[in-house]
Scaffold this active site. Structure first.
Site, PDB file in Angstrom:
ATOM      1  N   GLU A 289      70.245  -5.906  50.615  1.00  0.00           N
ATOM      2  CA  GLU A 289      69.957  -5.060  49.459  1.00  0.00           C
ATOM      3  C   GLU A 289      71.245  -4.388  48.999  1.00  0.00           C
ATOM      4  OE1 GLU A 289      68.309  -4.581  46.919  1.00  0.00           O
ATOM      5  OE2 GLU A 289      66.497  -3.502  47.457  1.00  0.00           O
ATOM      6  N   ASP A 290      71.359  -4.158  47.700  1.00  0.00           N
ATOM      7  CA  ASP A 290      72.541  -3.466  47.200  1.00  0.00           C
ATOM      8  C   ASP A 290      72.447  -1.967  47.449  1.00  0.00           C
ATOM      9  OD1 ASP A 290      70.461  -3.259  45.337  1.00  0.00           O
ATOM     10  OD2 ASP A 290      71.760  -3.396  43.590  1.00  0.00           O
TER      11      ASP A 290
ATOM     12  N   ASP B 105      67.110   3.515  47.526  1.00  0.00           N
ATOM     13  CA  ASP B 105      66.835   4.858  47.015  1.00  0.00           C
ATOM     14  C   ASP B 105      65.609   5.410  47.732  1.00  0.00           C
ATOM     15  OD1 ASP B 105      68.793   5.489  45.028  1.00  0.00           O
ATOM     16  OD2 ASP B 105      67.823   4.127  43.628  1.00  0.00           O
TER      17      ASP B 105
ATOM     18  N   PHE C 192      74.648   8.759  39.799  1.00  0.00           N
ATOM     19  CA  PHE C 192      74.382   7.506  39.094  1.00  0.00           C
ATOM     20  C   PHE C 192      75.607   6.616  39.246  1.00  0.00           C
ATOM     21  CE2 PHE C 192      73.536   4.456  35.854  1.00  0.00           C
ATOM     22  CZ  PHE C 192      72.155   4.361  35.870  1.00  0.00           C
TER      23      PHE C 192
ATOM     24  N   ARG D 146      77.922  -4.719  36.546  1.00  0.00           N
ATOM     25  CA  ARG D 146      77.785  -5.326  37.880  1.00  0.00           C
ATOM     26  C   ARG D 146      79.107  -5.943  38.355  1.00  0.00           C
ATOM     27  NH1 ARG D 146      72.297  -5.761  39.224  1.00  0.00           N
ATOM     28  NH2 ARG D 146      70.871  -5.976  37.478  1.00  0.00           N
TER      29      ARG D 146
END
Length: 175
Positions: free
Chosen positions: A99-100, A103, A152, A165
């Site tokens: 997973e990047d 959260d 963010f 990206r």
């Protein structure tokens, strides 16, 4: 719209961490006689997974899933839908989900539930970024890159409206 960005994690720091994670993954699976499958959760994980898989010497397969819990909005509905399922079988194999960013943990916990029903030998999690302050569901992340504050961020696979990206570092953006 003007975007302001500052470097949070440099490309060099990411490269060193990816090598470190690859070594830890190799050590963890060194004595397993099971096939290893890396499962990337699209789209964000693809850059991290491509770099990571080249640092793992144990032979492994790559597969991908696309899941959604956003339903066109910007907040999770907690109703996870599989948009693209795995192409291969994971029964009896060692599965490593790539997973990047993690959260809340809601989507990933549902993915773990779904994949567990397919009877893999084991399932572990590997993420480049974790935001523990946003966690609603605790997850056992075996291989962790960086913990960051609730900012963010974009770059190295992370996006804002499908952009940024490609940036080789993790940057914090302000709109």
């Amino acid at each position: 719209m003007t975007i302001h960005m500052s470097v949070m994690i440099s490309a060099e720091e990411i490269h060193a961490k990816v090598k470190e994670l690859g070594a830890k993954i190799d050590a963890h699976y060194a004595h397993s006689d099971k096939e290893l499958v890396l499962i990337g959760l699209l789209r964000g994980s693809v850059i991290f997974m491509a770099d990571l898989c080249r640092t793992i010497s144990k032979p492994h397969e790559l597969d991908f899933m696309t899941v959604s819990s956003y339903g066109g909005g910007t907040t999770s509905t907690r109703d996870v839908k599989i948009l693209k399922d795995l192409d291969g079988e994971i029964r009896g194999k060692d599965v490593l989900i790539i997973e990047d960013i993690i959260d809340s943990g809601n989507t990933l916990s549902k993915v773990l539930e779904i994949l567990s029903t397919r009877n893999p030998h084991s399932i572990e999690l590997c993420t480049l970024i974790s935001k523990p302050s946003r966690r609603e569901i605790e997850l056992d992340v075996k291989f962790l890159g960086f913990e960051v504050e609730d900012k963010f961020i974009v770059g190295y696979g992370l996006d804002f409206d499908q952009k940024y990206r490609h940036i080789p570092f993790i940057g914090e953006i302000g709109l």
